[in-house]
Design an enzyme around this catalytic site. Structure first.
Site, PDB file in Angstrom:
ATOM      1  N   MET A 292     -41.425  19.798  32.836  1.00  0.00           N
ATOM      2  CA  MET A 292     -42.320  19.289  31.780  1.00  0.00           C
ATOM      3  C   MET A 292     -41.530  19.141  30.540  1.00  0.00           C
ATOM      4  O   MET A 292     -40.612  18.379  30.485  1.00  0.00           O
ATOM      5  CB  MET A 292     -43.572  20.217  31.635  1.00  0.00           C
ATOM      6  CG  MET A 292     -44.297  20.270  33.005  1.00  0.00           C
ATOM      7  SD  MET A 292     -45.468  21.497  33.038  1.00  0.00           S
ATOM      8  CE  MET A 292     -46.525  20.514  31.759  1.00  0.00           C
ATOM      9  N   CYS A 293     -41.978  19.767  29.365  1.00  0.00           N
ATOM     10  CA  CYS A 293     -41.159  19.742  28.033  1.00  0.00           C
ATOM     11  C   CYS A 293     -41.928  18.569  27.094  1.00  0.00           C
ATOM     12  O   CYS A 293     -42.469  17.637  27.679  1.00  0.00           O
ATOM     13  CB  CYS A 293     -39.842  19.324  27.980  1.00  0.00           C
ATOM     14  SG  CYS A 293     -38.959  20.409  29.085  1.00  0.00           S
ATOM     15  N   THR A 294     -41.819  18.964  25.977  1.00  0.00           N
ATOM     16  CA  THR A 294     -42.593  17.996  24.786  1.00  0.00           C
ATOM     17  C   THR A 294     -41.458  17.964  23.642  1.00  0.00           C
ATOM     18  O   THR A 294     -40.946  18.953  23.378  1.00  0.00           O
ATOM     19  CB  THR A 294     -43.937  18.590  24.366  1.00  0.00           C
ATOM     20  OG1 THR A 294     -44.827  18.775  25.356  1.00  0.00           O
ATOM     21  CG2 THR A 294     -44.382  17.791  23.413  1.00  0.00           C
TER      22      THR A 294
ATOM     23  N   ARG B 173     -50.182  16.054  26.831  1.00  0.00           N
ATOM     24  CA  ARG B 173     -49.344  16.505  25.605  1.00  0.00           C
ATOM     25  C   ARG B 173     -48.894  15.658  24.811  1.00  0.00           C
ATOM     26  O   ARG B 173     -48.805  15.722  23.572  1.00  0.00           O
ATOM     27  CB  ARG B 173     -48.097  17.403  26.377  1.00  0.00           C
ATOM     28  CG  ARG B 173     -48.495  18.786  27.115  1.00  0.00           C
ATOM     29  CD  ARG B 173     -47.414  19.453  27.645  1.00  0.00           C
ATOM     30  NE  ARG B 173     -47.057  18.909  28.750  1.00  0.00           N
ATOM     31  CZ  ARG B 173     -45.744  18.189  29.183  1.00  0.00           C
ATOM     32  NH1 ARG B 173     -44.971  17.914  28.190  1.00  0.00           N
ATOM     33  NH2 ARG B 173     -45.621  17.571  30.229  1.00  0.00           N
TER      34      ARG B 173
END
Length: 328
Positions: free
Chosen positions: A1-3, A226
């Site tokens: 994932m990650c933002t 997100r």
């Protein structure tokens, strides 16, 4: 994932920030790769870094970094790009052949700005190659910024590396970046102010309380949710005038997309969570690192001593959760 997101404060000070969300324990730690360092590629030989850089990495025989900033203020973070990334299946002699996870080392080690990167991006051929510790080829895309504050996304959904303008300063995961930008059209009603009361026939309807303008703001941990949430928060959060103001603002934004351990479980049973958060001050080439285990933020600034080391330098950090007692 990650933002990930970029931020420019009122003093035109530029930052790149990210969460690292993953189910496999990456064991990344702050590391400096010095100037003129020779690193071995997974294809056809070695290369030397022209610039030194600092980021989050791990030594697996060679150092692999997930993000970083170099001495010229060029910064990058890689994020998962499931079902979208397309790589070459063969080595091309006329190009620089890199595994997906090696692209960051090439970019930070040999480029001073996005302007230079635009000229050199066609030199690179990303070839399918497993990360040794993971045992599979990671599907990746990248967000990049520099000291001008310009932000771009680099994706390979077309089969080759393409630099895409990023007008919103945010990137998450799949699908492709253009889809996320278009999806923002679904959230025109989101605003910081309350909606006014409204009459339906003789009945007046009104908000239950403060925050009615944010009704409908996505709250889940999917990539589209997100993305929308971070775009909204980035656009409206006060960024301040000093580096300290901006760091505080950035971590407040990241709080809204930080995934606690246990609330997001993958199909294979692995717990996907935010293993660390990192902020890069590209104006001052300074790195801020916050591990999952505590609230402490660790700081490292690139200096001549570090840049001129003969070998990479790793930095250890504490994982104990600490508090400050006020009554002693």
């Amino acid at each position: 994932m990650c933002t990930s997101l970029t931020l420019t404060n009122n003093s035109q000070h530029h930052f790149l920030a990210r969460t690292m969300d993953f189910g496999f324990q990456l064991e990344g730690r702050p590391v400096v790769i010095p100037r003129n360092y020779t690193w071995k590629k997974q294809f056809d030989g070695t290369r030397n870094t022209k610039y030194g850089f600092l980021g989050t990495g791990r030594n697996l025989g060679e150092y692999f970094l997930a993000d970083g900033v170099n001495e010229k203020g060029l910064a990058i973070a890689e994020l998962y790009f499931l079902d979208e990334a397309k790589y070459s299946s063969e080595v091309r002699e006329e190009q620089v052949n890199l595994a997906p996870h090696e692209f960051i080392i090439w970019l930070l080690g040999e480029n001073a700005s996005i302007a230079e990167l635009r000229k050199r991006i066609t030199e690179v051929n990303i070839v399918e190659k497993e990360v040794p510790v993971l045992g599979f080829v990671p599907p990746l895309h990248y967000i990049v910024t520099d000291k001008t504050g310009e932000t771009v996304v680099i994706e390979s959904d077309s089969g080759k590396l393409v630099i895409k303008e990023n007008p919103v300063g945010v990137m998450t995961n799949s699908p492709e970046f253009e889809w996320h930008v278009k999806n923002l059209n679904n959230y025109l009603s989101i605003q910081p102010n309350n909606y006014p009361n409204k009459k339906i026939a003789t009945h007046e309807i009104k908000p239950f309380g403060q925050g009615s303008g944010t009704y409908g703001l996505p709250g889940g941990y999917t990539s589209p949710e997100r993305f929308v949430r971070t775009v909204y928060l980035r656009a409206l959060t006060e960024s301040g005038n000093t580096a300290a103001d901006s760091l505080n603002a950035i971590f407040k934004i990241l709080d809204n997309v930080t995934i606690p351990k246990g609330v997001n479980i993958k199909n294979d049973g692995a717990i996907d969570y935010t293993q660390y958060r990192a902020v890069f001050d590209v104006s001052n080439t300074t790195y801020y690192f916050n591990p999952y285990e505590n609230q402490e933020v660790f700081e490292i600034t690139l200096n001549e001593e570090l840049l001129n080391k003969k070998e990479p330098v790793e930095f250890k950090y504490t994982t104990d959760f600490k508090t400050t007692k006020l009554n002693e």
